[in-house]
Each structure stands twice: as structure tokens, then as C-alpha cells.
Design an enzyme around this catalytic site. Structure first.
Site, short mmCIF file in Angstrom:
data_model
loop_
_atom_site.label_atom_id
_atom_site.label_comp_id
_atom_site.label_asym_id
_atom_site.label_seq_id
_atom_site.Cartn_x
_atom_site.Cartn_y
_atom_site.Cartn_z
N ASP A 23 1.04 -1.23 0.10
CA ASP A 23 -0.11 0.01 -0.02
C ASP A 23 0.85 1.22 0.01
O ASP A 23 1.47 1.63 0.93
CB ASP A 23 -0.85 0.07 1.13
CG ASP A 23 -1.97 1.29 1.12
OD1 ASP A 23 -2.24 1.37 0.06
OD2 ASP A 23 -2.09 1.88 2.40
N GLU B 168 -1.11 -1.23 -4.98
CA GLU B 168 -1.82 -0.52 -5.11
C GLU B 168 -2.09 0.47 -6.53
O GLU B 168 -1.16 1.23 -6.41
CB GLU B 168 -2.59 0.47 -3.83
CG GLU B 168 -4.00 1.00 -4.27
CD GLU B 168 -4.24 1.80 -2.87
OE1 GLU B 168 -5.10 1.13 -2.24
OE2 GLU B 168 -4.25 2.96 -2.72
N ASP C 86 -2.96 1.35 6.79
CA ASP C 86 -1.86 0.98 5.71
C ASP C 86 -1.54 -0.52 5.76
O ASP C 86 -1.53 -1.05 4.72
CB ASP C 86 -0.74 1.89 5.64
CG ASP C 86 -1.23 3.31 5.96
OD1 ASP C 86 -1.38 4.04 4.93
OD2 ASP C 86 -1.32 3.84 6.99
#
Length: 174
Positions: free
Chosen positions: A7, A68, A141
Site C-alpha cells: 500500500d 495499489e 495501511d
């Protein structure tokens, strides 16, 4: 299959490793968040993220890295930092020949919760449940990185089967 989920972010970059196969229980291998200070110089922050990801690749030897996909936000500075951290993760994995895939936030949310509009609390709750954890990974996160890894375990396996079937069909036509 072992997947490292990333992330990306400059201040907090979530890292999560999951083992699993579609139709079988998933297992948490590791989760953490790399933190850098906004007061530090950009290059140093990116080097810290690179070093952490390199260590995780050495330690956990993932088959794939799921990052991501950067999406547009109102805060251009946040998007830039996210894109830079994403680029570092992609570069480090590619340098080692590890496949890198990207998933949008809505793809990840849909994969783990069934809804592409799930909020962070719902995603964290499902990650906790799917990995059979006693406590929710924190901060967000961390759970987001695990959600990316879970998404790739489930969707990546299906994508590989489709590609293999298409390749086999192409060979049969010859």
C-alpha cells in the site's frame, strides 16, 4: 502462492505478505508499515522505502508483488508521494524478475468485502476475518497491504488460469 502487498505512501507504506490459494484458507506471513518523516528529504525517504521492500523480498521471497494502483485524489502532493512509492516498489520487484500487478482500491475492496465501496473499517474487518487474526492490523495501511495481497491471491490465480487456457487454445488451433 505467496504475495507481497504494498500500500504505497511516502509517510506510511504498508507491507503485507499472505500465503494462499483460491478455495483454501489464507495465512498471514508478515505485516508492517514503513514510516518516513515528512521533514526528511524526498530521496532519503524513497531510499528508506526501497531498503525495506528489498529486505522483505529477501526475507519472504514472494511469488508476486501486488501494488495499489495510483488513482487521482484532490491532494496532488499525496498522489505524487503515492506514485513515487509505487514506482519504488515496482522497480525493486522488477529488478529481481518478480511479477508486479496493480489493483485499484475498488477492486481490492470488492475482492475482500464483496463491495467496491466498502470503507476502511469494513476492509480491515474482512482482512481480520479472512486471515483468522485476533486483532485488526493497524494502521489502515497495514490492513490495506494485506487486502492487496489477498486480492492478488484470489484474482491472480484466476487470471493465470485464463491466460493458460487462452494459450492452450491458441496452440490447439495451430
Amino acid at each position: 502462492m505467496r504475495v507481497l502487498g504494498v500500500d504505497p505512501g511516502l509517510t506510511r507504506c504498508g507491507l503485507g505478505v499472505v500465503d494462499g490459494m483460491p478455495g483454501r484458507p489464507l495465512s498471514l506471513v508478515a505485516v508492517d508499515v514503513v514510516r518516513t518523516s515528512a521533514q526528511d528529504e524526498l530521496g532519503g525517504r524513497l531510499l528508506a522505502i526501497e531498503a525495506a521492500i528489498e529486505q522483505w523480498l529477501d526475507r519472504f521471497a514472494p511469488d508476486t508483488v501486488a501494488v495499489e494502483r495510483v488513482f487521482s485524489q484532490h491532494n496532488v502532493r499525496t498522489v505524487m508521494g503515492t506514485a513515487q512509492a509505487s514506482g519504488v516498489a515496482t522497480l525493486v520487484a522488477a529488478r529481481r524478475g518478480i511479477p508486479v500487478v496493480t489493483h485499484t482500491p475498488s477492486e481490492v475492496k470488492a475482492a475482500v468485502s464483496g463491495s467496491g465501496r466498502a470503507d476502511k473499517a469494513q476492509v480491515a474487518a474482512m482482512v481480520t476475518r479472512l486471515l483468522r487474526l485476533d486483532v485488526r492490523p493497524s494502521p489502515a495501511d497495514a490492513s490495506d497491504a494485506l487486502a492487496l495481497a489477498i486480492c492478488q491471491v484470489w484474482r491472480g490465480s484466476a487470471q493465470r488460469r485464463l491466460q493458460a487456457a487462452a494459450a492452450a487454445a491458441g496452440r490447439e488451433r495451430r
